[in-house]
Structure formats: structure tokens, C-alpha cells
Design a protein around this motif. Structure first.
Motif, short mmCIF file in Angstrom:
data_model
loop_
_atom_site.label_atom_id
_atom_site.label_comp_id
_atom_site.label_asym_id
_atom_site.label_seq_id
_atom_site.Cartn_x
_atom_site.Cartn_y
_atom_site.Cartn_z
N SER B 26 42.48 41.49 57.86
CA SER B 26 42.85 42.59 59.24
C SER B 26 43.69 41.58 59.62
CB SER B 26 42.02 42.99 59.47
OG SER B 26 40.76 41.70 59.68
N ARG B 27 44.37 39.87 60.12
CA ARG B 27 44.58 38.73 60.74
C ARG B 27 45.16 38.22 60.02
NH1 ARG B 27 39.69 38.78 63.36
NH2 ARG B 27 38.81 36.28 63.74
N SER B 28 45.92 37.19 60.71
CA SER B 28 46.57 36.46 59.34
C SER B 28 45.64 35.55 59.66
CB SER B 28 47.84 35.25 60.29
OG SER B 28 47.81 34.46 59.67
N VAL B 29 45.18 34.93 58.00
CA VAL B 29 44.11 33.36 57.64
C VAL B 29 45.08 32.94 57.19
CG1 VAL B 29 42.74 35.19 57.21
CG2 VAL B 29 44.15 34.51 54.92
N HIS B 30 46.88 32.48 57.59
CA HIS B 30 47.30 31.58 57.03
C HIS B 30 47.63 31.32 55.36
CE1 HIS B 30 48.64 30.67 61.25
NE2 HIS B 30 47.33 31.26 61.38
N SER B 31 47.70 30.16 54.93
CA SER B 31 47.30 29.70 53.55
C SER B 31 45.81 29.54 53.35
CB SER B 31 48.09 28.58 53.64
OG SER B 31 47.85 27.55 54.03
N PHE B 32 45.05 29.93 53.78
CA PHE B 32 43.43 29.85 53.38
C PHE B 32 42.64 31.01 52.87
CE2 PHE B 32 44.97 25.86 55.30
CZ PHE B 32 44.21 25.69 56.39
N LEU B 47 39.18 30.47 40.54
CA LEU B 47 40.55 30.78 39.86
C LEU B 47 41.70 29.68 41.05
CD1 LEU B 47 40.60 34.15 39.46
CD2 LEU B 47 40.05 31.88 37.48
N ILE B 48 41.68 30.11 42.17
CA ILE B 48 42.99 29.08 42.80
C ILE B 48 42.07 29.00 44.24
CG2 ILE B 48 45.01 30.57 43.88
CD1 ILE B 48 45.79 30.51 41.04
N TYR B 49 42.75 28.54 45.18
CA TYR B 49 42.22 27.92 46.01
C TYR B 49 43.57 27.31 47.41
CZ TYR B 49 42.94 22.54 45.47
OH TYR B 49 43.39 21.98 44.92
N ASP B 50 43.48 28.02 48.37
CA ASP B 50 44.61 27.50 49.22
C ASP B 50 46.39 29.01 48.59
OD1 ASP B 50 44.02 24.21 50.38
OD2 ASP B 50 42.80 26.72 50.99
N VAL B 51 45.57 29.97 48.37
CA VAL B 51 47.00 30.45 48.38
C VAL B 51 47.22 30.78 46.37
CG1 VAL B 51 49.06 31.38 48.45
CG2 VAL B 51 47.57 30.94 50.21
N SER B 52 47.36 29.61 46.57
CA SER B 52 48.81 29.29 45.02
C SER B 52 47.88 27.83 44.22
CB SER B 52 49.88 28.53 45.33
OG SER B 52 50.01 27.76 46.21
N ASN B 53 47.37 26.77 44.54
CA ASN B 53 46.67 25.82 43.68
C ASN B 53 45.24 26.25 43.00
OD1 ASN B 53 47.66 23.24 45.33
ND2 ASN B 53 46.63 24.54 46.84
N ARG B 54 45.54 26.58 42.01
CA ARG B 54 44.37 26.36 40.35
C ARG B 54 43.81 25.18 40.60
NH1 ARG B 54 49.25 27.93 37.85
NH2 ARG B 54 49.58 26.24 37.03
N ALA B 55 42.26 26.01 40.36
CA ALA B 55 41.21 25.31 40.26
C ALA B 55 41.46 24.47 38.97
CB ALA B 55 39.72 26.19 40.45
N PHE B 62 47.13 32.17 35.16
CA PHE B 62 46.90 32.76 37.15
C PHE B 62 47.43 32.11 37.65
CE2 PHE B 62 42.51 35.23 35.56
CZ PHE B 62 42.50 34.07 34.26
N SER B 63 47.88 32.21 38.74
CA SER B 63 49.22 32.26 40.19
C SER B 63 48.69 33.10 41.01
CB SER B 63 50.44 32.47 39.58
OG SER B 63 50.96 33.62 39.61
N GLY B 64 48.95 32.15 42.31
CA GLY B 64 48.92 33.15 43.39
C GLY B 64 50.17 33.08 44.06
N SER B 65 50.27 33.53 45.41
CA SER B 65 50.96 34.10 46.56
C SER B 65 50.62 34.95 47.64
CB SER B 65 52.21 34.83 45.88
OG SER B 65 51.51 35.55 45.10
N GLY B 66 51.58 34.65 48.30
CA GLY B 66 51.49 35.29 49.88
C GLY B 66 50.82 34.44 50.81
N SER B 67 50.70 34.41 52.15
CA SER B 67 50.91 34.02 53.88
C SER B 67 50.56 34.94 54.54
CB SER B 67 51.99 33.16 53.87
OG SER B 67 53.06 34.01 53.97
#
Lengths: 121, 108
Positions: B26-32, B47-55, B62-67
């Protein structure tokens, strides 16, 4: 290997109290913030409360404020959740979750298997 | 409070297919932003933390993206063990730490 073992759940009447415990092993307990996260049956996840590694800072969701108290005993590697004035809507599985650093819960690296709290008359 | 909206609610796919899950804040969470997997009767797993870091121990499929406000979890090629519910979670604006409502990846 990180292990988190919750206990203390059960059936309680509305207005009653319960104390949940979570015994941790496999890591330096005092070095990590911890949290309680709950999940009503068939529903999504809800963060309830968190506590810093030292125990000096606590953080609560609005649903917990004034009714639930999180605490820890680092000498016993144990996390607690004292739940008072329980409501039917508090019925859920309660998970103990290990945070990613010492001071703030942030995200949850490891989880226990959960303990079921049922609030019903 | 930051509200996280996940879509779709259910994704029906076959093994070997690519899964794309969305999480909008609903509003920016930056990369968190983090992602979790939950199977029936089990606790969630990071699975993933801070957008793109695999646990630790999470496969490379498994991959994550966005900002900012829009994030994606991608499973490049579904394995049978990947059929589960997936949740996103933000840690930028808290308390409270908040989760999305979940996306169920089911067998087509």
C-alpha cells in the motif's frame, strides 16, 4: 540445527489466560530477536509480538497491546507469551519464530511447529 | 500499517511450468520484503529476504524481484514439492510487521 518447540496451547474460555512457551536450541538464543506469529485455522499469517535478543525492547501488534505480554529468559533459552483477556478471535496456531538479527524481528529465519490456542465457551 | 495484497489468490499450474506470484504494498517498503512457503500442516519456511536474497538451502529455481510497492516471486520450473501457499511479508514500516493474504499454487 535450529529447533523451536512451543507448548502451552489448549482450550480456554473467553476472558481467560494462557502462557505459551518456546524452548530454543541449536543457536545462541540471546543473539536473536524472537517473535510470535499466529494463524487462525485456514487463514493467513499475523505477527503478534516481538522481542529483542536482550529482552529490553518489545514490539506488539495492536491486537496484542494491553492483553499479551512477550518475554524471554535467556538463561533458559525460552520465549514466552502471556495471553490475558482472551477472545474467540484469538483462536489460532501460535508459532515461535527466530528473527534475523539481535535487535529487531525483521523477517523470520526459523519457525517452530506451532501450538494451538482455542478460545471457546 | 502497510497492507500487502497478493495476486492471484490461486495459481493452477503443472510441474515444469513457470510460476509468477505478485505482492503489492500500500506504500513503499523499499527493498525490505520477504517470501515464505507453507505446506499443509507445516510451519512457514523462509524462501527469500530483502527482495532477492535466497535463504539458506533454498533452490535456485526460486527468485525474487521488485522494489518500492511491486514485488514478484518466480519459480522457474515447478517441482512437485513446490505446490503450497506463498506469503510475502514487509519489515520496512513496523510495528506491525505485516503479511500478505497468500497465493496458493495448486496442481492443474
Amino acid at each position: 540445527e535450529v529447533q523451536l518447540l512451543e507448548s502451552g496451547g489448549g482450550l480456554v474460555q473467553p476472558g481467560g489466560s494462557l502462557r505459551l512457551s518456546c524452548v530454543a536450541s541449536g543457536f545462541t538464543f540471546s543473539g536473536y530477536a524472537m517473535s510470535w506469529v499466529r494463524q487462525a485455522p485456514g487463514k493467513g499469517l499475523e505477527w503478534v509480538s516481538g522481542i529483542s535478543g536482550s529482552g529490553t525492547s518489545t514490539f506488539d501488534a495492536d491486537s496484542a497491546k494491553g492483553r499479551f505480554t512477550i518475554s524471554r529468559d535467556n538463561s533458559k533459552n525460552t520465549l514466552y507469551l502471556q495471553m490475558d483477556s482472551l477472545r474467540v478471535e484469538d483462536t489460532a496456531f501460535y508459532y515461535c519464530a527466530k528473527g534475523a538479527n539481535r535487535d529487531h524481528p525483521y523477517h523470520f529465519e526459523d519457525w517452530g511447529r506451532g501450538t494451538l490456542v482455542t478460545v471457546s465457551s | 500499517e502497510v497492507v500487502l495484497t497478493q495476486s492471484p489468490a490461486t495459481l493452477s499450474l503443472s510441474p515444469g511450468e513457470r510460476a509468477t506470484l505478485s505482492c503489492r504494498a500500500s506504500r513503499s517498503v523499499h527493498s525490505f520484503l520477504a517470501w515464505y512457503q507453507q505446506k499443509p500442516g507445516q510451519a512457514p519456511r523462509l524462501l527469500i529476504y530483502d527482495v532477492s536474497n535466497r535463504a539458506t538451502g533454498i533452490p535456485a529455481r526460486f527468485s525474487g524481484s521488485g522494489s518500492g510497492t511491486d514485488f514478484t516471486l518466480t519459480i522457474s520450473s515447478l517441482e512437485p514439492e513446490d505446490f503450497a501457499v506463498y506469503y510475502c511479508q514487509q519489515r520496512y514500516s513496523w510495528p506491525p510487521l505485516t503479511f500478505g493474504g497468500g497465493t496458493k499454487v495448486e496442481l492443474k
